[in-house]
Design an enzyme around this catalytic site. Sequence first.
Site, PDB file in Angstrom:
ATOM      1  N   HIS A 136      -4.075  -9.399   1.428  1.00 29.15           N
ATOM      2  CA  HIS A 136      -3.156  -9.436   0.280  1.00 29.15           C
ATOM      3  C   HIS A 136      -2.053  -8.395   0.451  1.00 29.15           C
ATOM      4  O   HIS A 136      -0.872  -8.677   0.188  1.00 29.15           O
ATOM      5  CB  HIS A 136      -3.945  -9.184  -1.023  1.00 29.15           C
ATOM      6  N   GLU A 137      -2.440  -7.202   0.914  1.00 31.26           N
ATOM      7  CA  GLU A 137      -1.448  -6.125   1.069  1.00 31.26           C
ATOM      8  C   GLU A 137      -0.505  -6.369   2.237  1.00 31.26           C
ATOM      9  O   GLU A 137       0.707  -6.142   2.120  1.00 31.26           O
ATOM     10  CB  GLU A 137      -2.166  -4.775   1.228  1.00 31.26           C
ATOM     11  N   HIS A 155       2.271  -8.570   1.418  1.00 24.92           N
ATOM     12  CA  HIS A 155       3.392  -7.913   0.737  1.00 24.92           C
ATOM     13  C   HIS A 155       4.417  -7.382   1.733  1.00 24.92           C
ATOM     14  O   HIS A 155       5.621  -7.358   1.459  1.00 24.92           O
ATOM     15  CB  HIS A 155       2.915  -6.754  -0.155  1.00 24.92           C
ATOM     16  N   GLY A 184      -5.154  -2.053  -4.136  1.00 30.28           N
ATOM     17  CA  GLY A 184      -4.168  -1.956  -3.059  1.00 30.28           C
ATOM     18  C   GLY A 184      -2.783  -1.836  -3.645  1.00 30.28           C
ATOM     19  O   GLY A 184      -2.535  -2.291  -4.777  1.00 30.28           O
ATOM     20  N   GLN A 197       6.216  -2.907  -3.172  1.00 25.26           N
ATOM     21  CA  GLN A 197       5.961  -3.017  -4.614  1.00 25.26           C
ATOM     22  C   GLN A 197       6.575  -1.865  -5.406  1.00 25.26           C
ATOM     23  O   GLN A 197       6.731  -1.978  -6.627  1.00 25.26           O
ATOM     24  CB  GLN A 197       4.457  -3.083  -4.883  1.00 25.26           C
ATOM     25  N   CYS A 219      -1.927  -9.739  -9.084  1.00 22.55           N
ATOM     26  CA  CYS A 219      -1.007  -8.878  -8.339  1.00 22.55           C
ATOM     27  C   CYS A 219      -0.294  -7.963  -9.323  1.00 22.55           C
ATOM     28  O   CYS A 219       0.134  -8.410 -10.403  1.00 22.55           O
ATOM     29  CB  CYS A 219       0.005  -9.721  -7.580  1.00 22.55           C
ATOM     30  N   LEU A 220      -0.192  -6.693  -8.964  1.00 28.68           N
ATOM     31  CA  LEU A 220       0.488  -5.740  -9.851  1.00 28.68           C
ATOM     32  C   LEU A 220       1.967  -6.091 -10.018  1.00 28.68           C
ATOM     33  O   LEU A 220       2.603  -5.648 -10.975  1.00 28.68           O
ATOM     34  CB  LEU A 220       0.344  -4.324  -9.280  1.00 28.68           C
TER      35      LEU A 220
END
Length: 186
Positions: A156-157, A160, A60, A65, A113-114
């Site tokens: 999770h997305e 964000h 994702g 991000q 997480c990226l």
Amino acid sequence: MITMDNIIRDGNPTLRARAKAIEFPLSEEDKKLAHDMMEFLENSQNPEIAKKYHLRAGVGLAAPQVDVSKRMTAVLVPGIEDDDEPIFKHVLINPTILSESVQLAALGEGEGCLSVDRDIPGYVPRHDRIKLRWYDLDGNKHVERLRDYPAIVVQHEIDHLNGILFYDHINKEQPLTVPEGTIILE
Ligand SMILES: O=C(O)C[C@@H](Cc1ccccc1)[C@H](O)SCc1ccccc1
Ligand code: NI
């Protein structure tokens, strides 16, 4: 193409802001962003491309991000076998969780997480099942029920888009505990 250099990291205030709703019809800029975000996920899941461009694997990616505070996220949950169709592959515009199970679930290996470079151990309790509404690039409304891993990824997305990071959900005193009855997904 999006690379890790375009992904902002924890500490950047954009990751803690509430992203703004997107208006239709989408601008050419928003359409390109949607394409580039999904392309990043595909690239990150291709071992040759990921190695060549030093990409961290992702299932994702949310617009904040890449420092765009808009309510858009790409989700690419691959199939079980390499040649299987993806389980869930969509760019979600203005996603909303319409309802959520009381039943909680957490990934057994925790989350990463990226946008978070450090490993943060601990369970991240989320809703096991959700009813999700989103709009596609053409403004068509979609409603789907998700459960288990795809539901975890989408939560999770969407976090964000609301300035929430996965570790906000980890029990500070006892990271490896979860509310009673939480399903641990291995
Ligand atoms: O930073 C992101 O939003 C992408 C995350 C999404 C995610 C992490 C953990 C649990 C659910 C969603 C990356 O995909 S983290 C790397 C990753 C790659 C493959 C499978 C699981 C996690
Ligand atoms: Ni993340």
